[in-house]
Write an enzyme that holds these catalytic residues in place. Structure first.
Site, PDB file in Angstrom:
ATOM      1  N   TYR A   1      -1.391 -10.339  15.029  1.00 40.37           N
ATOM      2  CA  TYR A   1      -1.300  -9.168  14.136  1.00 40.37           C
ATOM      3  C   TYR A   1      -2.313  -8.104  14.531  1.00 40.37           C
ATOM      4  CZ  TYR A   1      -2.527  -6.253  10.140  1.00 40.37           C
ATOM      5  OH  TYR A   1      -2.856  -5.175   9.339  1.00 40.37           O
TER       6      TYR A   1
ATOM      7  N   ASP B   1      11.954   2.897   5.129  1.00 39.94           N
ATOM      8  CA  ASP B   1      11.540   1.489   5.051  1.00 39.94           C
ATOM      9  C   ASP B   1      12.745   0.602   5.350  1.00 39.94           C
ATOM     10  OD1 ASP B   1       9.005  -0.066   3.261  1.00 39.94           O
ATOM     11  OD2 ASP B   1      10.789  -1.178   3.923  1.00 39.94           O
TER      12      ASP B   1
ATOM     13  N   THR C   1      -6.364  -0.916  10.572  1.00 39.89           N
ATOM     14  CA  THR C   1      -7.073  -1.965   9.829  1.00 39.89           C
ATOM     15  C   THR C   1      -8.419  -2.280  10.475  1.00 39.89           C
ATOM     16  OG1 THR C   1      -6.998  -4.342   9.362  1.00 39.89           O
ATOM     17  CG2 THR C   1      -5.652  -3.594  11.174  1.00 39.89           C
ATOM     18  N   ASP C   2      -9.350  -2.800   9.668  1.00 40.43           N
ATOM     19  CA  ASP C   2     -10.643  -3.218  10.220  1.00 40.43           C
ATOM     20  C   ASP C   2     -10.498  -4.424  11.154  1.00 40.43           C
ATOM     21  OD1 ASP C   2     -10.094  -5.156   8.295  1.00 40.43           O
ATOM     22  OD2 ASP C   2     -12.026  -5.003   7.266  1.00 40.43           O
TER      23      ASP C   2
ATOM     24  N   SER D   1       2.581  -7.272   8.440  1.00 42.00           N
ATOM     25  CA  SER D   1       1.174  -7.160   8.028  1.00 42.00           C
ATOM     26  C   SER D   1       0.454  -8.491   7.778  1.00 42.00           C
ATOM     27  CB  SER D   1       1.099  -6.313   6.749  1.00 42.00           C
ATOM     28  OG  SER D   1       1.668  -7.030   5.665  1.00 42.00           O
TER      29      SER D   1
ATOM     30  N   THR E   1      12.185  -5.202   4.752  1.00 38.17           N
ATOM     31  CA  THR E   1      12.020  -6.581   5.218  1.00 38.17           C
ATOM     32  C   THR E   1      11.671  -7.416   3.985  1.00 38.17           C
ATOM     33  OG1 THR E   1       9.634  -6.395   5.521  1.00 38.17           O
ATOM     34  CG2 THR E   1      11.037  -5.699   7.388  1.00 38.17           C
TER      35      THR E   1
ATOM     36  N   ASP F   1      -8.010 -25.010   8.688  1.00 43.17           N
ATOM     37  CA  ASP F   1      -8.299 -23.578   8.841  1.00 43.17           C
ATOM     38  C   ASP F   1      -7.197 -22.863   9.617  1.00 43.17           C
ATOM     39  OD1 ASP F   1      -9.695 -21.273   8.509  1.00 43.17           O
ATOM     40  OD2 ASP F   1     -11.502 -21.939   9.570  1.00 43.17           O
TER      41      ASP F   1
ATOM     42  N   ILE G   1       0.842  -1.208   0.000  1.00 44.83           N
ATOM     43  CA  ILE G   1       0.000   0.000   0.000  1.00 44.83           C
ATOM     44  C   ILE G   1       0.873   1.252   0.000  1.00 44.83           C
ATOM     45  CG2 ILE G   1      -1.933   1.192   1.108  1.00 44.83           C
ATOM     46  CD1 ILE G   1      -2.649  -1.458   2.475  1.00 44.83           C
TER      47      ILE G   1
HETATM   48  P1  NAD Z   1       3.359  -4.811   3.453  1.00 42.34           P
HETATM   49  O1  NAD Z   1       3.719  -5.966   4.326  1.00 42.34           O
HETATM   50  O2  NAD Z   1       3.193  -5.006   1.996  1.00 42.34           O
HETATM   51  O3  NAD Z   1       4.450  -3.649   3.648  1.00 42.34           O
HETATM   52  C1  NAD Z   1       4.985  -3.310   4.903  1.00 42.34           C
HETATM   53  C2  NAD Z   1       6.223  -2.442   4.665  1.00 42.34           C
HETATM   54  O4  NAD Z   1       6.735  -2.047   5.947  1.00 42.34           O
HETATM   55  C3  NAD Z   1       7.366  -3.179   3.933  1.00 42.34           C
HETATM   56  O5  NAD Z   1       7.889  -2.366   2.915  1.00 42.34           O
HETATM   57  C4  NAD Z   1       8.395  -3.416   5.032  1.00 42.34           C
HETATM   58  O6  NAD Z   1       9.729  -3.453   4.551  1.00 42.34           O
HETATM   59  C5  NAD Z   1       8.145  -2.209   5.941  1.00 42.34           C
HETATM   60  N1  NAD Z   1       8.594  -2.439   7.330  1.00 42.34           N
HETATM   61  C6  NAD Z   1       8.328  -3.527   8.114  1.00 42.34           C
HETATM   62  N2  NAD Z   1       8.928  -3.383   9.311  1.00 42.34           N
HETATM   63  C7  NAD Z   1       9.563  -2.178   9.292  1.00 42.34           C
HETATM   64  C8  NAD Z   1      10.338  -1.458  10.245  1.00 42.34           C
HETATM   65  N3  NAD Z   1      10.594  -1.978  11.473  1.00 42.34           N
HETATM   66  N4  NAD Z   1      10.841  -0.251   9.908  1.00 42.34           N
HETATM   67  C9  NAD Z   1      10.594   0.275   8.668  1.00 42.34           C
HETATM   68  N5  NAD Z   1       9.884  -0.378   7.724  1.00 42.34           N
HETATM   69  C10 NAD Z   1       9.367  -1.581   8.036  1.00 42.34           C
HETATM   70  O7  NAD Z   1       2.042  -4.181   4.113  1.00 42.34           O
HETATM   71  P2  NAD Z   1       0.775  -3.520   3.401  1.00 42.34           P
HETATM   72  O8  NAD Z   1      -0.184  -4.572   3.029  1.00 42.34           O
HETATM   73  O9  NAD Z   1       1.247  -2.542   2.404  1.00 42.34           O
HETATM   74  O10 NAD Z   1       0.151  -2.731   4.656  1.00 42.34           O
HETATM   75  C11 NAD Z   1       0.581  -1.413   4.981  1.00 42.34           C
HETATM   76  C12 NAD Z   1      -0.162  -0.938   6.214  1.00 42.34           C
HETATM   77  O11 NAD Z   1      -1.553  -0.933   5.954  1.00 42.34           O
HETATM   78  C13 NAD Z   1       0.029  -1.811   7.437  1.00 42.34           C
HETATM   79  O12 NAD Z   1       0.142  -0.961   8.571  1.00 42.34           O
HETATM   80  C14 NAD Z   1      -1.235  -2.662   7.515  1.00 42.34           C
HETATM   81  O13 NAD Z   1      -1.521  -3.012   8.837  1.00 42.34           O
HETATM   82  C15 NAD Z   1      -2.242  -1.691   6.938  1.00 42.34           C
HETATM   83  N6  NAD Z   1      -3.416  -2.288   6.266  1.00 42.34           N
HETATM   84  C16 NAD Z   1      -3.238  -3.240   5.294  1.00 42.34           C
HETATM   85  C17 NAD Z   1      -4.344  -3.742   4.604  1.00 42.34           C
HETATM   86  C18 NAD Z   1      -4.196  -4.775   3.501  1.00 42.34           C
HETATM   87  O14 NAD Z   1      -5.196  -5.304   3.038  1.00 42.34           O
HETATM   88  N7  NAD Z   1      -3.003  -5.084   3.045  1.00 42.34           N
HETATM   89  C19 NAD Z   1      -5.628  -3.291   4.937  1.00 42.34           C
HETATM   90  C20 NAD Z   1      -5.771  -2.334   5.954  1.00 42.34           C
HETATM   91  C21 NAD Z   1      -4.653  -1.830   6.589  1.00 42.34           C
HETATM   92  O1  DAU Z   2      -8.773  -6.599   6.719  1.00 46.45           O
HETATM   93  C1  DAU Z   2      -7.564  -5.930   6.520  1.00 46.45           C
HETATM   94  C2  DAU Z   2      -6.423  -6.914   6.599  1.00 46.45           C
HETATM   95  O2  DAU Z   2      -6.484  -7.694   5.418  1.00 46.45           O
HETATM   96  C3  DAU Z   2      -5.059  -6.248   6.751  1.00 46.45           C
HETATM   97  O3  DAU Z   2      -5.007  -5.589   7.978  1.00 46.45           O
HETATM   98  C4  DAU Z   2      -3.941  -7.291   6.681  1.00 46.45           C
HETATM   99  O4  DAU Z   2      -2.673  -6.657   6.695  1.00 46.45           O
HETATM  100  C5  DAU Z   2      -4.093  -8.072   5.376  1.00 46.45           C
HETATM  101  O5  DAU Z   2      -3.121  -9.095   5.335  1.00 46.45           O
HETATM  102  C6  DAU Z   2      -5.490  -8.672   5.270  1.00 46.45           C
HETATM  103  O6  DAU Z   2      -5.674  -9.728   6.254  1.00 46.45           O
HETATM  104  P1  DAU Z   2      -6.428 -11.098   5.899  1.00 46.45           P
HETATM  105  O7  DAU Z   2      -5.988 -12.117   6.862  1.00 46.45           O
HETATM  106  O8  DAU Z   2      -7.878 -10.880   5.719  1.00 46.45           O
HETATM  107  O9  DAU Z   2      -5.789 -11.337   4.412  1.00 46.45           O
HETATM  108  P2  DAU Z   2      -5.238 -12.657   3.690  1.00 46.45           P
HETATM  109  O10 DAU Z   2      -4.982 -12.248   2.282  1.00 46.45           O
HETATM  110  O11 DAU Z   2      -4.122 -13.286   4.436  1.00 46.45           O
HETATM  111  O12 DAU Z   2      -6.477 -13.630   3.741  1.00 46.45           O
HETATM  112  C7  DAU Z   2      -7.728 -13.259   3.177  1.00 46.45           C
HETATM  113  C8  DAU Z   2      -8.690 -14.410   3.442  1.00 46.45           C
HETATM  114  O13 DAU Z   2      -8.266 -15.537   2.656  1.00 46.45           O
HETATM  115  C9  DAU Z   2      -8.697 -14.884   4.875  1.00 46.45           C
HETATM  116  O14 DAU Z   2     -10.026 -15.290   5.229  1.00 46.45           O
HETATM  117  C10 DAU Z   2      -7.788 -16.111   4.878  1.00 46.45           C
HETATM  118  C11 DAU Z   2      -7.992 -16.692   3.488  1.00 46.45           C
HETATM  119  N1  DAU Z   2      -6.822 -17.393   2.916  1.00 46.45           N
HETATM  120  C12 DAU Z   2      -5.655 -16.717   2.858  1.00 46.45           C
HETATM  121  C13 DAU Z   2      -4.520 -17.342   2.340  1.00 46.45           C
HETATM  122  C14 DAU Z   2      -3.197 -16.602   2.302  1.00 46.45           C
HETATM  123  C15 DAU Z   2      -6.959 -18.679   2.414  1.00 46.45           C
HETATM  124  O15 DAU Z   2      -8.043 -19.276   2.434  1.00 46.45           O
HETATM  125  N2  DAU Z   2      -5.844 -19.283   1.903  1.00 46.45           N
HETATM  126  C16 DAU Z   2      -4.627 -18.671   1.860  1.00 46.45           C
HETATM  127  O16 DAU Z   2      -3.636 -19.298   1.395  1.00 46.45           O
END
Ligand code: NAD
Ligand code: DAU
Length: 356
Positions: A166, A35, A141-142, A87, A38, A288, A13
């Site tokens: 998390y 950043d 996050t939600d 994340s 990682t 699960d 993001i």
């Molecule tokens: P991501 O895992 O893709 O990216 C995380 C980034 O943070 C990476 O570039 C990593 O190198 C950096 N990082 C990790 N530890 C660090 C540290 N100690 N110091 C500096 N940098 C560090 O995550 P994302 O999916 O892009 O999520 C970004 C943010 O949005 C997170 O805070 C997550 O909780 C939140 N969020 C994600 C989602 C989603 O669906 N992915 C939804 C809602 C909120």
């Molecule tokens: O809701 C926001 C969150 O969404 C963020 O805060 C998190 O950073 C982000 O990782 C995401 O969390 P989820 O656990 O919902 O996302 P994930 O993509 O890991 O999984 C989505 C759904 O799919 C969840 O119900 C688990 C399921 N799943 C996931 C994986 C990786 C599977 O069934 N099989 C899989 O291999």
């Protein structure tokens, strides 16, 4: 908004947000991306803007107090957008500790530095006056709200009830942000978004993992019965919502972000298979995820009614565009999945026996 600190800008993001800001926001003098790179951080995501004079990358840890302090002194930030985090829920189940240090202590380190630099009388604990126009935005996050049953939606007033290490770390960080606002009068916002999808998402998350496996005719590991529900939002809509909160959000407020797009995991997996022309026999039901949240759904009435934000993508267009993006960026995917990812995948999925 002039000098912006974005943390975690090499992740999914964060890198989309940096692109968004450099394209859409005229009032950016300097954008620093801090950043640690990682496993989830990838500078390839930012290759096209690395020579933009408004942009600079700093490799470092948000928990490193001296580094963060120096950055504030050197660049005089007026805006912080804090994405950096561990994340992935599945990783947090196996290795919770780093989630607590990065997500909680990292947040507090940033808040402390911002408070020191922005407060008009930093030595006076009773003073609540800050420089004009400064703002700290916590990207949450939600998942902090826990799980829903068949009905209902998360509003900003839903009590926090996180279920995974998390989400517990993200909820704790939110509480710290709230405390800095209440105790010190820090100008903060918290945004709580639903599941994102789109370009540059690391292929450990559901959608890119399923696209990758399907393209290689590998099993698609669906947890449990696959009927867990997530509320999907295109990452660019998340970025525009954060931008809206930065420019119009009321200080001290929490804003939920979501696009009213509830889908069961199985529905998404089937859609990906259909678009790629692959058979449903690739679907493999595995044990699960422990503590798996059954359903998330975001009530976005506050941000839409009060700030006028709305998502632009329909899920159908967004998922189609995303699948095409992954098909057009196989080099990007292969560079990730050929390295350490192989060990990650074996450790995570070899133990997830198929369900009988
Ligand atoms: P991501 O895992 O893709 O990216 C995380 C980034 O943070 C990476 O570039 C990593 O190198 C950096 N990082 C990790 N530890 C660090 C540290 N100690 N110091 C500096 N940098 C560090 O995550 P994302 O999916 O892009 O999520 C970004 C943010 O949005 C997170 O805070 C997550 O909780 C939140 N969020 C994600 C989602 C989603 O669906 N992915 C939804 C809602 C909120
Ligand atoms: O809701 C926001 C969150 O969404 C963020 O805060 C998190 O950073 C982000 O990782 C995401 O969390 P989820 O656990 O919902 O996302 P994930 O993509 O890991 O999984 C989505 C759904 O799919 C969840 O119900 C688990 C399921 N799943 C996931 C994986 C990786 C599977 O069934 N099989 C899989 O291999």
């Amino acid at each position: 908004m002039k000098n912006i600190l974005v943390t975690g800008g090499a992740g999914f993001i964060g890198s989309n947000f940096i692109h968004y800001m450099l394209e859409q926001e005229e009032d950016v003098s300097l954008l620093i991306n801090l950043d640690l790179l990682t496993y989830a951080g990838n500078l390839e995501n930012l290759k096209d803007i690395e020579n933009d004079t408004r942009y600079r990358f700093i490799k470092g840890d948000i928990r490193d107090k001296a580094l963060v302090e120096n950055l504030f002194q050197q660049y005089d930030f007026d805006t912080v957008v804090h994405f950096a985090a561990e994340s992935h829920v599945d990783r947090s189940i196996v290795e919770p500790e780093i989630f607590l240090t990065t997500n909680i202590v990292g947040t507090q380190t940033l808040l402390d530095a911002a408070k020191r630099h922005w407060k008009l009388e930093p030595g006076n604990k009773y003073s609540r006056e800050y420089r004009q126009g400064v703002r700290y935005l916590q990207v949450s996050t939600d998942e902090v709200y826990g799980a829903l049953g068949k009905t209902g939606m998360f509003t900003e007033r839903t009590p926090l009830s996180p279920n995974s290490p998390y989400s517990a770390s993200k909820a704790s960080a939110d509480m710290v942000v709230r405390a800095y606002h209440e105790t010190y009068g820090m100008p903060v916002n918290i945004t709580r978004c639903s599941n994102n999808y789109g370009p540059y998402q690391f292929p450990e998350k559901l959608i890119p993992l399923m696209i990758h496996n399907a393209c290689h005719d590998l099993a698609l590991p669906v947890y449990g019965d696959g009927m867990q529900i997530r509320d999907w939002l295109h990452v660019k809509d998340h970025c525009s919502a954060i931008h809206t909160v930065l420019t119009k959000g009321k200080i001290g407020e929490v804003y939920n972000i979501g696009g009213n797009n509830e889908k069961a995991n199985l529905e998404i997996v089937r859609l990906i298979l259909a678009e790629l022309g692959k058979p449903e026999s690739l679907i493999t039901y595995v044990k699960d995820r422990p503590g798996h949240d059954r359903r998330y759904a975001i009530d976005n009435a506050k941000i839409t009614a009060q700030l006028g934000w709305k998502p632009l993508y329909t899920f159908e267009d967004g998922i189609h565009e995303t699948i095409q993006w992954y098909l057009g960026h196989t080099d990007w995917v292969e560079r990730i999945t050929s390295g350490d990812y192989q060990n990650y995948y074996r450790n995570m999925y070899d133990k997830a026996e198929p369900l009988a």
